[in-house]
Design a protein around this motif. Structure first.
Motif, PDB file in Angstrom:
ATOM      1  N   TYR A  64     -18.401  44.678  27.763  1.00 58.66           N
ATOM      2  CA  TYR A  64     -18.352  44.029  29.360  1.00 58.66           C
ATOM      3  C   TYR A  64     -19.092  44.700  30.599  1.00 58.66           C
ATOM      4  O   TYR A  64     -18.699  45.887  30.411  1.00 58.66           O
ATOM      5  CB  TYR A  64     -16.690  42.987  29.710  1.00 58.66           C
ATOM      6  N   LEU A  65     -20.538  44.233  31.436  1.00 57.89           N
ATOM      7  CA  LEU A  65     -20.937  44.962  32.064  1.00 57.89           C
ATOM      8  C   LEU A  65     -20.070  44.964  33.516  1.00 57.89           C
ATOM      9  O   LEU A  65     -20.965  43.528  33.740  1.00 57.89           O
ATOM     10  CB  LEU A  65     -22.215  45.335  31.911  1.00 57.89           C
ATOM     11  N   ALA A  66     -20.009  45.247  34.037  1.00 49.83           N
ATOM     12  CA  ALA A  66     -18.882  44.027  35.683  1.00 49.83           C
ATOM     13  C   ALA A  66     -19.633  44.360  36.102  1.00 49.83           C
ATOM     14  O   ALA A  66     -21.002  45.473  36.483  1.00 49.83           O
ATOM     15  CB  ALA A  66     -18.247  45.320  35.969  1.00 49.83           C
ATOM     16  N   SER A  67     -19.518  43.267  37.419  1.00 51.15           N
ATOM     17  CA  SER A  67     -20.695  43.085  38.512  1.00 51.15           C
ATOM     18  C   SER A  67     -20.127  44.043  39.329  1.00 51.15           C
ATOM     19  O   SER A  67     -21.452  44.445  40.525  1.00 51.15           O
ATOM     20  CB  SER A  67     -20.496  41.772  38.543  1.00 51.15           C
ATOM     21  N   SER A  68     -18.979  44.322  39.424  1.00 49.95           N
ATOM     22  CA  SER A  68     -18.404  44.778  40.904  1.00 49.95           C
ATOM     23  C   SER A  68     -17.081  45.883  40.486  1.00 49.95           C
ATOM     24  O   SER A  68     -16.995  45.952  39.070  1.00 49.95           O
ATOM     25  CB  SER A  68     -16.968  43.879  41.528  1.00 49.95           C
ATOM     26  N   PRO A  69     -17.293  47.269  41.102  1.00 45.78           N
ATOM     27  CA  PRO A  69     -15.941  48.057  40.354  1.00 45.78           C
ATOM     28  C   PRO A  69     -14.604  47.592  40.237  1.00 45.78           C
ATOM     29  O   PRO A  69     -14.388  48.286  39.029  1.00 45.78           O
ATOM     30  CB  PRO A  69     -16.285  49.008  41.157  1.00 45.78           C
ATOM     31  N   GLU A  70     -14.194  46.417  40.929  1.00 43.73           N
ATOM     32  CA  GLU A  70     -12.719  46.291  40.752  1.00 43.73           C
ATOM     33  C   GLU A  70     -13.096  45.553  39.527  1.00 43.73           C
ATOM     34  O   GLU A  70     -12.192  44.503  39.382  1.00 43.73           O
ATOM     35  CB  GLU A  70     -11.896  45.591  42.113  1.00 43.73           C
ATOM     36  N   ILE A 106     -21.976  40.054  31.820  1.00 41.53           N
ATOM     37  CA  ILE A 106     -22.081  40.463  33.122  1.00 41.53           C
ATOM     38  C   ILE A 106     -21.232  39.833  34.064  1.00 41.53           C
ATOM     39  O   ILE A 106     -20.682  37.985  33.067  1.00 41.53           O
ATOM     40  CB  ILE A 106     -23.104  40.608  34.189  1.00 41.53           C
ATOM     41  N   GLY A 107     -20.218  40.371  34.679  1.00 39.71           N
ATOM     42  CA  GLY A 107     -19.105  39.330  34.789  1.00 39.71           C
ATOM     43  C   GLY A 107     -18.664  40.109  35.929  1.00 39.71           C
ATOM     44  O   GLY A 107     -17.977  40.848  36.315  1.00 39.71           O
ATOM     45  N   HIS A 108     -17.012  39.252  36.274  1.00 38.23           N
ATOM     46  CA  HIS A 108     -16.428  40.054  37.352  1.00 38.23           C
ATOM     47  C   HIS A 108     -14.581  40.057  37.146  1.00 38.23           C
ATOM     48  O   HIS A 108     -14.256  37.821  36.264  1.00 38.23           O
ATOM     49  CB  HIS A 108     -15.970  39.413  38.652  1.00 38.23           C
ATOM     50  N   ALA A 109     -13.765  40.480  36.156  1.00 41.29           N
ATOM     51  CA  ALA A 109     -12.747  40.256  35.380  1.00 41.29           C
ATOM     52  C   ALA A 109     -12.201  39.437  35.710  1.00 41.29           C
ATOM     53  O   ALA A 109     -10.962  39.023  35.481  1.00 41.29           O
ATOM     54  CB  ALA A 109     -11.974  41.885  34.719  1.00 41.29           C
ATOM     55  N   GLY A 172     -15.617  32.365  30.990  1.00 40.13           N
ATOM     56  CA  GLY A 172     -14.511  32.575  29.897  1.00 40.13           C
ATOM     57  C   GLY A 172     -13.492  33.761  30.484  1.00 40.13           C
ATOM     58  O   GLY A 172     -13.515  34.218  31.046  1.00 40.13           O
ATOM     59  N   HIS A 173     -12.792  32.715  29.551  1.00 39.65           N
ATOM     60  CA  HIS A 173     -11.202  33.882  29.300  1.00 39.65           C
ATOM     61  C   HIS A 173     -10.248  34.643  30.945  1.00 39.65           C
ATOM     62  O   HIS A 173      -9.415  35.401  30.531  1.00 39.65           O
ATOM     63  CB  HIS A 173     -11.427  35.055  28.347  1.00 39.65           C
ATOM     64  N   ASN A 174     -10.296  33.595  31.807  1.00 39.13           N
ATOM     65  CA  ASN A 174      -9.593  33.596  32.211  1.00 39.13           C
ATOM     66  C   ASN A 174      -9.727  34.773  33.401  1.00 39.13           C
ATOM     67  O   ASN A 174      -9.304  35.371  34.169  1.00 39.13           O
ATOM     68  CB  ASN A 174      -7.734  33.726  32.339  1.00 39.13           C
ATOM     69  N   TYR A 175     -11.228  34.985  33.230  1.00 38.35           N
ATOM     70  CA  TYR A 175     -12.262  35.857  33.978  1.00 38.35           C
ATOM     71  C   TYR A 175     -11.563  35.700  35.440  1.00 38.35           C
ATOM     72  O   TYR A 175     -11.657  34.406  35.635  1.00 38.35           O
ATOM     73  CB  TYR A 175     -12.862  36.978  33.700  1.00 38.35           C
ATOM     74  N   LEU A 176     -12.691  36.271  36.785  1.00 36.97           N
ATOM     75  CA  LEU A 176     -12.571  35.681  37.355  1.00 36.97           C
ATOM     76  C   LEU A 176     -13.016  34.087  38.245  1.00 36.97           C
ATOM     77  O   LEU A 176     -12.863  33.925  38.067  1.00 36.97           O
ATOM     78  CB  LEU A 176     -13.504  36.333  39.212  1.00 36.97           C
ATOM     79  N   ALA A 177     -14.153  33.701  37.308  1.00 36.22           N
ATOM     80  CA  ALA A 177     -15.173  32.789  37.575  1.00 36.22           C
ATOM     81  C   ALA A 177     -13.761  31.478  36.551  1.00 36.22           C
ATOM     82  O   ALA A 177     -13.762  30.487  37.139  1.00 36.22           O
ATOM     83  CB  ALA A 177     -16.502  33.101  36.587  1.00 36.22           C
ATOM     84  N   SER A 178     -13.676  32.057  35.841  1.00 32.50           N
ATOM     85  CA  SER A 178     -12.805  30.985  34.372  1.00 32.50           C
ATOM     86  C   SER A 178     -11.337  30.992  35.231  1.00 32.50           C
ATOM     87  O   SER A 178     -10.767  29.851  35.344  1.00 32.50           O
ATOM     88  CB  SER A 178     -12.687  31.468  32.987  1.00 32.50           C
TER      89      SER A 178
END
Length: 396
Positions: A64-70, A106-109, A172-178
């Motif tokens: 998974y390629l994170a959009s941001s370091p955090e 891409i996404g944010h966890a 999805g999966h309750n990552y940030l947007a989800s």
């Protein structure tokens, strides 16, 4: 329909995905590879995707390629930035040499991120205790959200620079947007909380920003929960409305349908066995003892069946015009062709390709061939040491 499924060749025909043409309608779904221990591309990560590409898929997805370091699930993960481009370019070149396309997820966890490992607070719609880290998440500010939306657009540009053919935005999966979509997690009272329209605002802003950045240079897809599998979480009726809004926004070339919560109910997506002993073996004490005590409440076991997401996904197919990607329990020619007959444009596979990276070529050559995956889910505890099927002998 059984006779149609056994004779229809459409799964192995070339197919358009936005501006992209795939050699067939099969996609390697994103499964975190655990092959970037210093947050950079390794030869092992390249080989992982090259092998799947050589095995016949139309497109493989790097996760998974994170959009941001955090936004990383932990620091041993790639986040999209300029000094990651050279390594990612080697990966995409290797996949292209095998005749397949390659997507960047891409996404944010968000609340799924490991705050201790990242040395940064995990962000969430609301401050609450994370069951993964046992730390309090930090409520994302409006400024955080604007930055993260921009980070997704910037990440999509880095994906283009790295040679990717497509980006898949993780919703999805309750990552940030989800987690913003989930009423169980999102307790905000501003314009990003409360009503479904408000809870969907962040995801829609991300998709719009990505599409505005890439135009028609590459394909854009998203992975959206149909339901969270969590009490009080996002359910199908709300998710279907979100999907309709996304379709109206015209930001996507296709939507992949998923479910479950990495935060609270991870096996709801995977179905099959719950390998608690394998999970426990990866943990230090006292977490190991704690898992044995309460693990059945977190790793709930759901029976596996072929095409196990089809019944829910049919409701999306009936209401949407956009291309849809069917995931879940696809491991043979009949299930692939059934998906095509039901109106889905693509199928995505994950565990079956961990077991047999060349499964697509095998099925194309022999329509009676079935995946050897037994859905034991023992691959899941390997995700931070190199995701793999433990039933495959190590050639070393």
């Amino acid at each position: 329909m059984d006779q149609i499924a056994r004779t229809s060749p459409i799964i192995f025909e070339r197919a358009k995905l936005g501006p992209l043409e795939l050699r067939n309608r099969t996609i390697k779904a994103a499964t975190f590879e655990g092959r970037a221990p210093r947050g950079v591309v390794t030869d092992e990560l390249i080989e992982f995707h090259r092998e799947v590409a050589a095995g016949g898929v139309g497109m493989t997805t790097v996760a998974y390629l994170a959009s941001s370091p955090e936004g990383r699930t932990d620091r041993h993960q790639i986040h999209l930035r300029s000094d990651a481009v050279a390594g990612l370019r080697k990966l995409t070149d290797a996949v292209h040499a095998e005749g397949a396309a390659v997507a960047a997820q891409i996404g944010h966890a968000g609340p799924v991120a490991n705050a201790a490992s990242n040395r940064a607070p995990a962000l969430a719609p609301s401050a609450q205790l994370s069951p993964l880290s046992m730390r309090i998440t930090r409520k994302a500010s409006a400024k955080d959200l604007r930055r993260i939306v921009a980070d997704h657009a910037r990440g999509a540009r880095f994906a283009i620079d790295s040679g990717f053919d497509s980006v898949e935005v993780h919703l999805g999966h309750n990552y940030l947007a989800s987690s913003f979509l989930s009423p169980a997690i999102n307790k905000r009272t501003d314009s990003y909380g409360g009503s479904l329209e408000n809870r969907a605002r962040f995801a829609r802003e991300i998709l719009r920003a990505v599409r505005d950045e890439v135009g028609s240079e590459i394909a854009v897809t998203a992975k959206l929960n149909m339901d969270d599998g969590v009490r009080g979480g996002l359910w199908l009726d709300e998710s279907l409305q979100v999907a309709k809004w996304i379709e109206d926004d015209a930001a996507l070339d296709a939507l992949e349908l998923t479910c479950g919560s990495s935060l609270k109910n991870p096996l709801y997506l995977f179905r099959g066995d719950a390998p608690l002993d394998d999970f426990a073996a990866t943990m230090p004490q006292p977490q190991r003892a704690g898992l044995h005590a309460v693990g059945r409440h977190f790793f709930k076991e759901y029976p596996y069946s072929p095409l196990y997401l089809l019944d829910s996904a049919r409701q999306f197919r009936a209401e949407l015009e956009m291309p849809l990607i069917l995931l879940g329990g696809i491991g043979d020619y009949d299930s692939m062709s059934t998906a095509m007959d039901e109106g889905f444009e693509f199928v995505a596979m994950a565990r079956a390709l961990l077991r047999e990276p060349n499964l697509v070529r095998r099925i194309e050559a022999d329509h009676e061939r079935r995946s050897l995956c037994i859905h034991c889910n023992r691959c899941m505890p390997t995700i931070y040491s190199g995701t793999r099927c433990v039933l495959v002998a190590d050639p070393a």
